[in-house]
Structures are given as C-alpha cells and as structure tokens.
Write a protein that holds these residues in place. Structure first.
Motif, PDB file in Angstrom:
ATOM      1  N   ASP A 127     -12.542  10.100 -11.560  1.00 25.18           N
ATOM      2  CA  ASP A 127     -12.994  10.417 -13.123  1.00 25.18           C
ATOM      3  C   ASP A 127     -13.659  11.707 -12.851  1.00 25.18           C
ATOM      4  OD1 ASP A 127     -14.572   9.421 -15.138  1.00 25.18           O
ATOM      5  OD2 ASP A 127     -16.608   9.390 -14.069  1.00 25.18           O
ATOM      6  N   MET A 128     -14.159  12.437 -11.566  1.00 15.74           N
ATOM      7  CA  MET A 128     -14.972  13.765 -11.149  1.00 15.74           C
ATOM      8  C   MET A 128     -13.716  14.161 -10.897  1.00 15.74           C
ATOM      9  SD  MET A 128     -17.956  12.208  -8.919  1.00 15.74           S
ATOM     10  CE  MET A 128     -18.549  14.206  -8.143  1.00 15.74           C
ATOM     11  N   GLY A 129     -12.690  13.911 -11.602  1.00 13.06           N
ATOM     12  CA  GLY A 129     -11.497  14.849 -11.487  1.00 13.06           C
ATOM     13  C   GLY A 129     -11.142  15.895 -10.055  1.00 13.06           C
ATOM     14  N   ILE A 130     -11.829  14.951  -9.634  1.00  9.24           N
ATOM     15  CA  ILE A 130     -11.075  14.560  -7.704  1.00  9.24           C
ATOM     16  C   ILE A 130      -9.347  13.977  -7.612  1.00  9.24           C
ATOM     17  CG2 ILE A 130     -11.887  14.705  -5.516  1.00  9.24           C
ATOM     18  CD1 ILE A 130     -14.186  15.304  -6.164  1.00  9.24           C
ATOM     19  N   ALA A 131      -8.301  14.490  -7.574  1.00  9.58           N
ATOM     20  CA  ALA A 131      -7.319  14.136  -6.719  1.00  9.58           C
ATOM     21  C   ALA A 131      -7.472  13.308  -5.689  1.00  9.58           C
ATOM     22  CB  ALA A 131      -5.994  15.124  -7.280  1.00  9.58           C
ATOM     23  N   THR A 132      -6.412  12.209  -5.784  1.00  5.84           N
ATOM     24  CA  THR A 132      -6.752  11.140  -4.365  1.00  5.84           C
ATOM     25  C   THR A 132      -5.076  10.790  -4.369  1.00  5.84           C
ATOM     26  OG1 THR A 132      -6.683   9.513  -6.155  1.00  5.84           O
ATOM     27  CG2 THR A 132      -8.851   9.968  -4.655  1.00  5.84           C
ATOM     28  N   GLY A 133      -4.419  11.514  -5.589  1.00  2.00           N
ATOM     29  CA  GLY A 133      -2.816  11.124  -5.790  1.00  2.00           C
ATOM     30  C   GLY A 133      -2.259   9.475  -5.303  1.00  2.00           C
ATOM     31  N   VAL A 134      -3.529   8.314  -5.865  1.00  2.00           N
ATOM     32  CA  VAL A 134      -3.280   7.014  -5.461  1.00  2.00           C
ATOM     33  C   VAL A 134      -3.491   6.643  -7.149  1.00  2.00           C
ATOM     34  CG1 VAL A 134      -4.499   4.894  -4.888  1.00  2.00           C
ATOM     35  CG2 VAL A 134      -4.551   6.839  -3.949  1.00  2.00           C
ATOM     36  N   ASP A 135      -2.819   5.646  -7.706  1.00  3.54           N
ATOM     37  CA  ASP A 135      -2.838   5.147  -8.876  1.00  3.54           C
ATOM     38  C   ASP A 135      -3.394   4.260  -8.802  1.00  3.54           C
ATOM     39  OD1 ASP A 135      -1.190   3.363 -10.773  1.00  3.54           O
ATOM     40  OD2 ASP A 135       0.464   3.523 -10.922  1.00  3.54           O
ATOM     41  N   LEU A 136      -4.513   4.376  -8.922  1.00  5.45           N
ATOM     42  CA  LEU A 136      -5.498   3.034  -9.145  1.00  5.45           C
ATOM     43  C   LEU A 136      -5.353   1.653  -9.274  1.00  5.45           C
ATOM     44  CD1 LEU A 136      -8.794   2.246  -8.769  1.00  5.45           C
ATOM     45  CD2 LEU A 136      -9.582   3.314 -11.130  1.00  5.45           C
ATOM     46  N   ARG A 167       8.279  -4.067  11.238  1.00  4.68           N
ATOM     47  CA  ARG A 167       8.930  -4.762   9.794  1.00  4.68           C
ATOM     48  C   ARG A 167       8.737  -4.236   9.037  1.00  4.68           C
ATOM     49  NH1 ARG A 167       7.535 -10.948  10.730  1.00  4.68           N
ATOM     50  NH2 ARG A 167       8.487 -10.287   8.730  1.00  4.68           N
ATOM     51  N   ALA A 168       7.371  -3.746   8.994  1.00  7.08           N
ATOM     52  CA  ALA A 168       6.912  -2.378   7.846  1.00  7.08           C
ATOM     53  C   ALA A 168       7.722  -1.483   7.696  1.00  7.08           C
ATOM     54  CB  ALA A 168       5.620  -2.169   8.311  1.00  7.08           C
ATOM     55  N   GLU A 169       8.247  -1.389   6.035  1.00  5.79           N
ATOM     56  CA  GLU A 169       8.767  -0.330   5.328  1.00  5.79           C
ATOM     57  C   GLU A 169       8.205   1.221   5.871  1.00  5.79           C
ATOM     58  OE1 GLU A 169      10.026  -0.832   1.586  1.00  5.79           O
ATOM     59  OE2 GLU A 169      10.169  -2.386   1.702  1.00  5.79           O
ATOM     60  N   LYS A 170       8.885   1.976   6.325  1.00  3.81           N
ATOM     61  CA  LYS A 170       8.096   3.049   6.788  1.00  3.81           C
ATOM     62  C   LYS A 170       8.038   4.248   5.439  1.00  3.81           C
ATOM     63  CE  LYS A 170       8.018   1.584  11.367  1.00  3.81           C
ATOM     64  NZ  LYS A 170       8.989   0.736  11.280  1.00  3.81           N
ATOM     65  N   ALA A 171       7.310   4.704   4.716  1.00  3.91           N
ATOM     66  CA  ALA A 171       7.851   5.038   3.805  1.00  3.91           C
ATOM     67  C   ALA A 171       8.303   6.505   4.152  1.00  3.91           C
ATOM     68  CB  ALA A 171       6.794   4.898   2.317  1.00  3.91           C
ATOM     69  N   ASP A 172       8.664   7.860   3.012  1.00  5.81           N
ATOM     70  CA  ASP A 172       9.154   9.032   4.036  1.00  5.81           C
ATOM     71  C   ASP A 172       7.266   9.794   3.610  1.00  5.81           C
ATOM     72  OD1 ASP A 172      10.968   8.742   4.554  1.00  5.81           O
ATOM     73  OD2 ASP A 172      12.541   9.555   3.053  1.00  5.81           O
ATOM     74  N   ASP A 173       6.952   9.280   2.530  1.00  8.01           N
ATOM     75  CA  ASP A 173       5.656  10.108   2.149  1.00  8.01           C
ATOM     76  C   ASP A 173       4.343   9.758   2.385  1.00  8.01           C
ATOM     77  OD1 ASP A 173       5.879   8.094   0.638  1.00  8.01           O
ATOM     78  OD2 ASP A 173       5.606   9.044  -1.713  1.00  8.01           O
ATOM     79  N   VAL A 174       4.624   8.720   3.237  1.00  5.78           N
ATOM     80  CA  VAL A 174       3.046   7.872   4.039  1.00  5.78           C
ATOM     81  C   VAL A 174       3.660   8.276   5.465  1.00  5.78           C
ATOM     82  CG1 VAL A 174       1.887   6.161   3.724  1.00  5.78           C
ATOM     83  CG2 VAL A 174       3.570   6.344   1.895  1.00  5.78           C
ATOM     84  N   LEU A 223       0.854  -1.253  -0.001  1.00  6.63           N
ATOM     85  CA  LEU A 223       0.090  -0.149   0.029  1.00  6.63           C
ATOM     86  C   LEU A 223       0.742   1.281  -0.070  1.00  6.63           C
ATOM     87  CD1 LEU A 223      -2.380  -1.048   2.532  1.00  6.63           C
ATOM     88  CD2 LEU A 223      -3.154  -0.722  -0.076  1.00  6.63           C
ATOM     89  N   SER A 224       2.391   1.175   0.921  1.00 10.16           N
ATOM     90  CA  SER A 224       2.906   2.227   0.844  1.00 10.16           C
ATOM     91  C   SER A 224       3.524   3.073  -0.407  1.00 10.16           C
ATOM     92  CB  SER A 224       4.521   2.254   1.929  1.00 10.16           C
ATOM     93  OG  SER A 224       3.427   2.012   2.791  1.00 10.16           O
ATOM     94  N   ARG A 225       3.490   1.680  -1.569  1.00 11.51           N
ATOM     95  CA  ARG A 225       4.072   2.060  -2.770  1.00 11.51           C
ATOM     96  C   ARG A 225       2.722   2.263  -3.741  1.00 11.51           C
ATOM     97  NH1 ARG A 225       7.683  -1.883  -1.251  1.00 11.51           N
ATOM     98  NH2 ARG A 225       6.521  -4.006  -1.583  1.00 11.51           N
TER      99      ARG A 225
END
Lengths: 304, 304
Positions: free
Chosen positions: A261-270, A68-75, A37-39
């Motif tokens: 689809d409604m033009g509202i950004a989520t930042g997520v790669d679907l 043990r989880a990787e801690k991503a800088d941007d999450v 999920l972090s990626r």
C-alpha cells in the motif's frame, strides 16, 4: 517518504519459526505449506531447522520435509541451525544458505543451546569456514537483540559486538531477532545505526515479533533507515513460548499489505498469501493472529 | 528521534467506542469501567455517546452512566454525538466537551446518520454555535478519513475539505478516524501534512484502528509529524463491525507501552491500565486483542 526502499526482500519463516512454536504437525502438512508458499511469489523461505529432535521434536523430520519439498527455481531456501553439527546436517541435505543463531544474552544462549555466547561464537567461526568450503553462505542471527526474557535489556554495544564478531569471522550476513517482542522503534533505530556504523557493508535482515504489538511500527522505523530485508511468518504462525497466547512473528500478510500500500514492492501475491494463511490456520487448528487474514486487505469492500 | 514529542495526550475511548461495538453490558459495568480508568492517570475519557437508542442500544443508558460516574478533577470527559439533537442531550447532561462525527464518505455518512456529508456539516455548524453559547468546546471527528468500507479510498482533498469546513464553522479541534483500519504510514503522512498546511493552528487528534495490524506503525508515522494526541481503547475493546473477529481501536496498553519505552510520557500508570484491561476482558466475556495485556510489558521478566 523519499527515503524508503522501493522494494524489500521478505523471508517467509512460517514453516520453521512458525511451526516450531506450534504443536507438531504431520510431515505432509509441512511439505504442503512450503510448496504452497513457494507459489505465492515470496522470494525466500526458511524451510526447516536442523536441531536435536529431543530439544525440538517439531523439526525431527527436517530431512524428510526438505527431500519432499518442491524446490522452486525462483525461491531461495534456507535452514536454521544452532551449531556446527546442525550445519553439517543442513549441508549434507543440500542447503546452500545456512542461518546460525546465537543469543546476545548469555543466559538465553545457555538455555537455548547449552553453552555461553562466547562458546557459540567460536563454534560459528568453524561453521562458517566449513560452509564456505562447501560453497554455502552463512547468516548469523543474533537473537534477544532488543532484550532477553531472563536478563531484560541487553546493552546495544554487546549486541553489536556479538554480530561484529561473526562478521569478522566471515559471516555473509547478519540478522537481529526480537525473540520475545521487546523492540520499539527507538530501539530499532539505535541498534541498526550502531551496527551499520561498524559494519556498513554487511547485509542486514530484521526479524520482529509482534508480542507487544510493535511489529509493524518497528518495520516502519527500519525502512526509514534503508533496511530492506525482513522476516515474517504466514498467518503470524508461531507464538511466544514465554507468553502463552501472545503473538510471535509478525504476519507475512500484514507486512505485505502495509508495504504494498505504501508503494514498496514485495513480489508477493497478497491474495495467494492470505489463502495459504487460511490453510495454515486449518493446519494448526486454532485462530492465527494475522489481522489481514481476519479482515482482508483494505481494498476488500463491503456492498453498500 | 529528536523530532518526536516529549509527551502525548491519550484519550481513552473504551467506554464509548469500545463498548459500543461489543454486546451490551450492564450500566453498573460501564460506570465501573469509567471509574477504574479515571484512576489510571489517563487525562481524557470519551465516556458515552448520545445517539438514538434504536440505532445503538449499547448506549441507551448514557444519561444514567454519566450521572453515576465519578468525575475526577484531573480527567477531562467527553461525549460523542452524531448531530445537534445528540449534542443538546450531552449539553443538558453537563458535558463541556462534545465530539461530533461526520464521515468523509457520503455513503458511510448516510448509513451512519441517514443524511449526506454536506447535510451533516450544515447541522454541525449549528451544533458548534449552540455548544459555544453554552460554554462547551466541539471537536469534529472526520471518520473514514483513510478509506471507507463501501467506497474505498476517499481523496485526501475531500477529507481535508470536510475537516476544514468544520474548522471554518468554529470547531475547536479536529480528529481523523480510521474507521475500519485502512490507514498505512504513507497515508497518515499525506493526510496530516495536507490538513496541517491548510489548518496550521487547529489541534489535531488521530484515532487509529488496528484492523489490519498497522495501528502503532501509523502512530509512529504521526509522532514524526509532531502529532501528540491519540485515541486508544483499553484492552483494544471494541472490534470492527465490517470484519467480524478483527480488531478495532488500538489498545491503550500497547500505545502507552510503546511510547513510554521511547521516552514519550503519557501520564498513564501502565500496570494499573493492564489491570483495567483484564477487568474489561471479564466484563465482555471474551479475549480482547491487546498484546500487552497478554504478554505483559517488556520489563516483565521470566525467572531463569
């Protein structure tokens, strides 16, 4: 449509709220899920909860999962706790974002944490002071905000009072949880409006369940009020302990799919998120409720 | 919330759109389903379609189903047809409400009825004249209105043009069909607005699929535009031929449940409808997607 937010913040709750309501999965799988999920571009993940292992054996390995989880800088990662004791464990584990849950329904709160709502609020006041002293923030999650499986409707005034008490005690943010999917758009509009009129500056997250099919309709109602912070669970992982076979959390892919689809950004790669949902489905060994996982995004065409 | 309609008209499409997308069920079951639905308070039922039995074997017994079904005085029954030939069969069988379907997507229309959209519209003009002469009304259903599984997005202008041509040729009403669940609230708002501006007086029905989870969110968007006429299928009966395992029509119980909770009358007895959904589930022999069938209405409490 000019009133809708340009972007929302999605908190992914699959590793915690999702897995907590599934049969226990191995620690390795939990770590793998958080890391995957972090990626995906998701900006926040509810990683674990610190609860009594006898109450919720699914989260007994929270310390190890988090270590043990990787801690991503941007999450941003958060931990959910039911009380001060859980918060101390979360703080010791290094979390700087704490979510503490309290039910607007006294009956549900007693079932959940074995004390009254009032007693939980007293404990939360101490928890907030402790967390702040240690440099962490606290979000108060008011569950059963749109109804309780035992008591039925909870008066909006009561829900707002519980949330406002936590705010008065220093909570940095509030979330309303639709614990068993009892919200409909009219109820969302009412509660958000009344909360906002008393707490105009407090950041507000909404946590919807799709137990009765209204999840995304509720999101759409909230967007129209300017709410820009939502929980969702990859694949719709989880379920409803009060209604076996019914859905729990809204699925993250469905939320991202509709909003983008409604033009509202989520930042997520679907596409990446759908891949993680498929992996989560293999992990728990049964079909997950996400429709977008099943059908693919609307842009996926059939050869003519 | 003051702008939402006080009541909506629900057209139950389970016996036709639902069963057409399931493995064939016996004639007795179809009659039983229509009759059971006639006793739920639902005001309109799409009972059968008159299509070529080689194309859709599920509807080969349409004449017999309709002959044997009880015709309740307080229910309006309609038949769906793909062309004039089907309409003549429906009129001969005694139907006074005809729905004729045409795809906004030329590719989908050719796959569906083996002719171009333009050719279908010419045929529909003759069909309308014939139906009116025999005292029947005609609703033009424009399918793939929010996207086509082969072509992708269909320009809104094209969808409105197809519908407006049918209106100009005398269609009594229009329906927009979200054939494979590609609509989202922003798209609903856009298409309804553009159609209404060109055809302000034409009755408008919307037919949503929940293939990507947006069904009730789309309904909520449409309600805010004053749309008060929706299709839904008991239990969410049906499915999506383009996405095996995905949902088709929005579930009638989910629609009734959400709207009644919001103070919007449907005329339907929700408990009776849920019983019919359970019966439909036994009929087709697999789990149906309706969440309200699974979880029950929000008023169904758990003993503390």
């Amino acid at each position: 449509m000019g009133d809708l937010p340009d972007r929302i913040s999605l908190r992914e709750v699959g590793p915690r709220d999702g897995l907590q309501n599934e049969a226990p999965v191995p620690t390795d799988d939990k770590v793998e899920l958080i890391d995957a999920l972090s990626r995906t571009g998701v900006s926040r993940i509810e990683a674990v909860s610190f609860v009594h292992p006898k109450a919720i054996p699914q989260m007994a390995d929270a310390d190890e999962v988090w270590r043990r989880a990787e801690k991503a800088d941007d999450v941003r990662y958060s931990a959910l706790v039911p009380n001060l004791r859980g918060a101390l464990r979360a703080l010791d584990a290094g979390f700087t974002e704490i979510e503490v849950v309290v039910s607007a329904s006294d009956t549900h709160n007693r079932k959940n944490v074995n004390r009254s709502t009032e007693e939980s609020l007293d404990d939360i006041a101490r928890l907030i002071a402790e967390a702040h002293e240690r440099g962490a923030t606290v979000q108060a999650i008011v569950s059963t905000a749109w109804g309780c499986p035992y008591e039925g409707d909870i008066p909006t005034e009561r829900v707002v009072s519980v949330a406002s008490r936590a705010v008065a005690d220093g909570a940095d943010a509030v979330s309303f949880g639709d614990t068993t999917g009892m919200a409909t758009p009219a109820r969302v509009t009412r509660l958000v409006g009344e909360f906002r009129s008393r707490n105009p500056e407090t950041p507000l997250n909404l946590h919807f369940h799709n137990t009765r099919g209204t999840g995304l309709a509720n999101v759409y109602a909230a967007l129209q009020l300017g709410v820009d912070d939502f929980d969702a669970s990859v694949g719709g992982l989880g379920g409803c302990p009060y209604a076996p076979g019914a859905s729990g959390n809204i699925a993250s892919e469905e939320l991202v799919h509709m909003l983008e689809d409604m033009g509202i950004a989520t930042g997520v790669d679907l596409d990446a998120l759908i891949e993680v949902a498929a992996r989560a489905e293999r992990m728990v060994g049964h079909k997950l409720p996400s429709q977008v996982l099943r059908a693919g995004p609307r842009t996926r065409l059939t050869p003519a």
